[in-house]
Structures are given as C-alpha cells and as structure tokens.
Design a protein around this motif. Sequence first.
Motif, mmCIF file in Angstrom:
data_model
loop_
_atom_site.group_PDB
_atom_site.id
_atom_site.type_symbol
_atom_site.label_atom_id
_atom_site.label_comp_id
_atom_site.label_asym_id
_atom_site.label_seq_id
_atom_site.Cartn_x
_atom_site.Cartn_y
_atom_site.Cartn_z
ATOM 1 N N TRP A 1 0.847 -1.196 0.000
ATOM 2 C CA TRP A 1 0.000 0.000 0.000
ATOM 3 C C TRP A 1 0.875 1.235 0.000
ATOM 4 N N GLU A 2 0.359 2.272 -0.615
ATOM 5 C CA GLU A 2 0.961 3.597 -0.516
ATOM 6 C C GLU A 2 0.007 4.389 0.373
ATOM 7 N N ALA A 3 0.462 4.778 1.545
ATOM 8 C CA ALA A 3 -0.439 5.449 2.477
ATOM 9 C C ALA A 3 0.191 6.732 2.985
ATOM 10 N N ALA A 4 -0.663 7.706 3.244
ATOM 11 C CA ALA A 4 -0.178 8.964 3.831
ATOM 12 C C ALA A 4 0.240 8.699 5.277
ATOM 13 N N PRO A 5 1.284 9.375 5.729
ATOM 14 C CA PRO A 5 1.666 9.218 7.132
ATOM 15 C C PRO A 5 0.468 9.580 8.019
ATOM 16 N N GLY A 6 0.210 8.760 9.002
ATOM 17 C CA GLY A 6 -0.914 9.047 9.896
ATOM 18 C C GLY A 6 -2.232 8.460 9.427
ATOM 19 N N ALA A 7 -2.257 7.873 8.232
ATOM 20 C CA ALA A 7 -3.504 7.276 7.741
ATOM 21 C C ALA A 7 -3.896 6.108 8.642
ATOM 22 N N THR A 8 -5.191 5.938 8.836
ATOM 23 C CA THR A 8 -5.654 4.798 9.636
ATOM 24 C C THR A 8 -5.816 3.570 8.741
ATOM 25 N N LEU A 9 -5.830 2.436 9.400
ATOM 26 C CA LEU A 9 -6.063 1.182 8.667
ATOM 27 C C LEU A 9 -7.427 1.232 7.987
ATOM 28 N N LEU A 10 -8.420 1.777 8.688
ATOM 29 C CA LEU A 10 -9.752 1.911 8.086
ATOM 30 C C LEU A 10 -9.688 2.701 6.790
ATOM 31 N N SER A 11 -9.037 3.843 6.802
ATOM 32 C CA SER A 11 -9.065 4.691 5.608
ATOM 33 C C SER A 11 -8.342 4.015 4.449
ATOM 34 N N VAL A 12 -7.252 3.327 4.724
ATOM 35 C CA VAL A 12 -6.528 2.680 3.628
ATOM 36 C C VAL A 12 -7.330 1.503 3.078
ATOM 37 N N LEU A 13 -7.948 0.723 3.976
ATOM 38 C CA LEU A 13 -8.733 -0.426 3.513
ATOM 39 C C LEU A 13 -9.937 0.028 2.694
ATOM 40 N N ARG A 14 -10.601 1.052 3.192
ATOM 41 C CA ARG A 14 -11.888 1.422 2.614
ATOM 42 C C ARG A 14 -11.778 2.436 1.483
ATOM 43 N N ASP A 15 -10.850 3.383 1.638
ATOM 44 C CA ASP A 15 -10.792 4.492 0.686
ATOM 45 C C ASP A 15 -9.669 4.352 -0.336
ATOM 46 N N GLY A 16 -8.779 3.420 -0.141
ATOM 47 C CA GLY A 16 -7.679 3.246 -1.091
ATOM 48 C C GLY A 16 -6.530 4.185 -0.772
ATOM 49 N N PRO A 17 -5.665 4.512 -1.754
ATOM 50 C CA PRO A 17 -5.968 4.484 -3.187
ATOM 51 C C PRO A 17 -5.890 3.105 -3.848
ATOM 52 N N GLN A 18 -5.349 2.115 -3.183
ATOM 53 C CA GLN A 18 -5.198 0.834 -3.873
ATOM 54 C C GLN A 18 -6.558 0.161 -4.055
ATOM 55 N N GLU A 19 -6.633 -0.626 -5.078
ATOM 56 C CA GLU A 19 -7.846 -1.399 -5.377
ATOM 57 C C GLU A 19 -7.525 -2.874 -5.182
ATOM 58 N N PRO A 20 -8.492 -3.728 -4.906
ATOM 59 C CA PRO A 20 -9.874 -3.344 -4.648
ATOM 60 C C PRO A 20 -10.036 -2.785 -3.241
ATOM 61 N N ARG A 21 -11.023 -1.939 -3.071
ATOM 62 C CA ARG A 21 -11.290 -1.371 -1.757
ATOM 63 C C ARG A 21 -12.146 -2.336 -0.944
ATOM 64 N N MET A 22 -11.859 -2.382 0.334
ATOM 65 C CA MET A 22 -12.563 -3.327 1.217
ATOM 66 C C MET A 22 -13.770 -2.607 1.821
ATOM 67 N N THR A 23 -14.845 -2.567 1.052
ATOM 68 C CA THR A 23 -15.997 -1.772 1.483
ATOM 69 C C THR A 23 -16.852 -2.457 2.544
ATOM 70 N N SER A 24 -16.491 -3.708 2.877
ATOM 71 C CA SER A 24 -17.194 -4.331 4.020
ATOM 72 C C SER A 24 -16.806 -3.624 5.315
ATOM 73 N N VAL A 25 -15.652 -2.973 5.300
ATOM 74 C CA VAL A 25 -15.159 -2.307 6.515
ATOM 75 C C VAL A 25 -15.852 -0.957 6.603
ATOM 76 N N LYS A 26 -16.751 -0.826 7.579
ATOM 77 C CA LYS A 26 -17.615 0.354 7.633
ATOM 78 C C LYS A 26 -17.003 1.470 8.477
ATOM 79 N N ARG A 27 -17.332 2.673 8.087
ATOM 80 C CA ARG A 27 -16.893 3.853 8.842
ATOM 81 C C ARG A 27 -18.062 4.314 9.701
ATOM 82 N N GLY A 28 -17.865 4.244 11.009
ATOM 83 C CA GLY A 28 -18.906 4.711 11.929
ATOM 84 C C GLY A 28 -18.391 5.881 12.730
ATOM 85 N N CYS A 29 -18.084 5.599 13.987
ATOM 86 C CA CYS A 29 -17.691 6.683 14.907
ATOM 87 C C CYS A 29 -16.291 7.227 14.646
ATOM 88 N N GLU A 30 -15.411 6.381 14.163
ATOM 89 C CA GLU A 30 -13.982 6.708 13.998
ATOM 90 C C GLU A 30 -13.289 7.069 15.311
#
Length: 170
Positions: free
Chosen positions: A14-43
């Motif tokens: 993965w190419e991730a911004a420093p400080g990115a959360t596991l949730l954001s990388v899994l769900r938002d990418g930029p890599q594909e495929p995105r793991m959209t089963s991982v839901k964003r709730g309260c954060e």
Amino acid sequence: MKIAVKLNGRNREWEAAPGATLLSVLRDGPQEPRMTSVKRGCETGDCGACTVLLDGQPVNSCVVAAARAHGHAVTTIEGLLGDPLMTMLQAALVEHAAVQCGYCSPGMLVSLYHLLRECRAAGTTPDDHAIREALTGNLCRCTGYVKPVAAAAAVAAALAAMRSTEAGAR
Ligand code: FES
Ligand code: FES
C-alpha cells in the motif's frame, strides 16, 4: 509511505499517507480493490463497524495506524467469504432476522467469527454470556443484540453437534 501487508491471504503493497488509519486505507484506497465491508462509523473506536482481524485478532481499524499493519496479516469479510464458519454465521444472522440496515453486520460477523473459531480450536462451546462479551464492541442501532446472540448461539450449537458426531465416528 509504503506498507507491505498480507491482505486476505495475498501480499499487497500500500501507498499510504503518514498518519492514515487502517480503516481509511482499507476502505478508501488508493489501492484497489477497496474493502468496502469495513464500515466507517464513529472513527473513535467505539462502535465496532470497522472491525477487522489483525494477525487473527479483532481490532477497530479506525484507531489503528495503517503503518501498524506493515508486515502483518489483515483479514476482512471479503477474505472470509466462502469460509464454512463465516457462511454458517451469515446464514444464521439472516435466519434469525438479525440484520436490519446491516451497517453493523460486517463488524459483528468478524467478532463472532473470531469467537467461534477460537472456541472451535479449543473444543469449547460459547454460552450466551461469552457471545455477548464478544459483541460488546459492536454497536447496533436497529436490530439490537437478542437476535444476533441467538444466531451465534445456533451456530455454536451446530458446531458442538458436528464435534460430537465426529467424536462418535472415531
Ligand atoms: S468506526 Fe471504528 S469503532 Fe466506530
Ligand atoms: S442492523 Fe442496523 S446498525 Fe445493526
């Protein structure tokens, strides 16, 4: 920054911004495929909608730095599709009408899968208390917990029955 992970059994970088959360990388990418089963709730680590397995243990991916996953195994629902235990759990949730909007369901499934897999490995059967404990980090706003607990208990009972049948056949 580059992060090397084993995602759902496959090596990924993965190419991730420093400080990115596991949730954001899994769900938002930029890599594909995105793991959209991982839901964003309260954060904030309170609702469990973002639950995934990190080296086999459930974590709230919204409060885990993506960098923490470097060199580790991450498992999401996408990687458990077709797994017999996951299939039993999914069917049980549906049969027990334990899904309404479904937003909490992936997180609940990951937590229940972890509990039942651990119990199966130990040759034990979780009671309702243990099931409720496993779900304490998963908040549900529409269905509540009675039906999900009943669904998990039904799977636990089915696994126990399978165990005793196997023992009887030996
Ligand atoms: S979104 Fe992670 S715990 Fe709520
Ligand atoms: S089914 Fe809607 S939040 Fe649980």
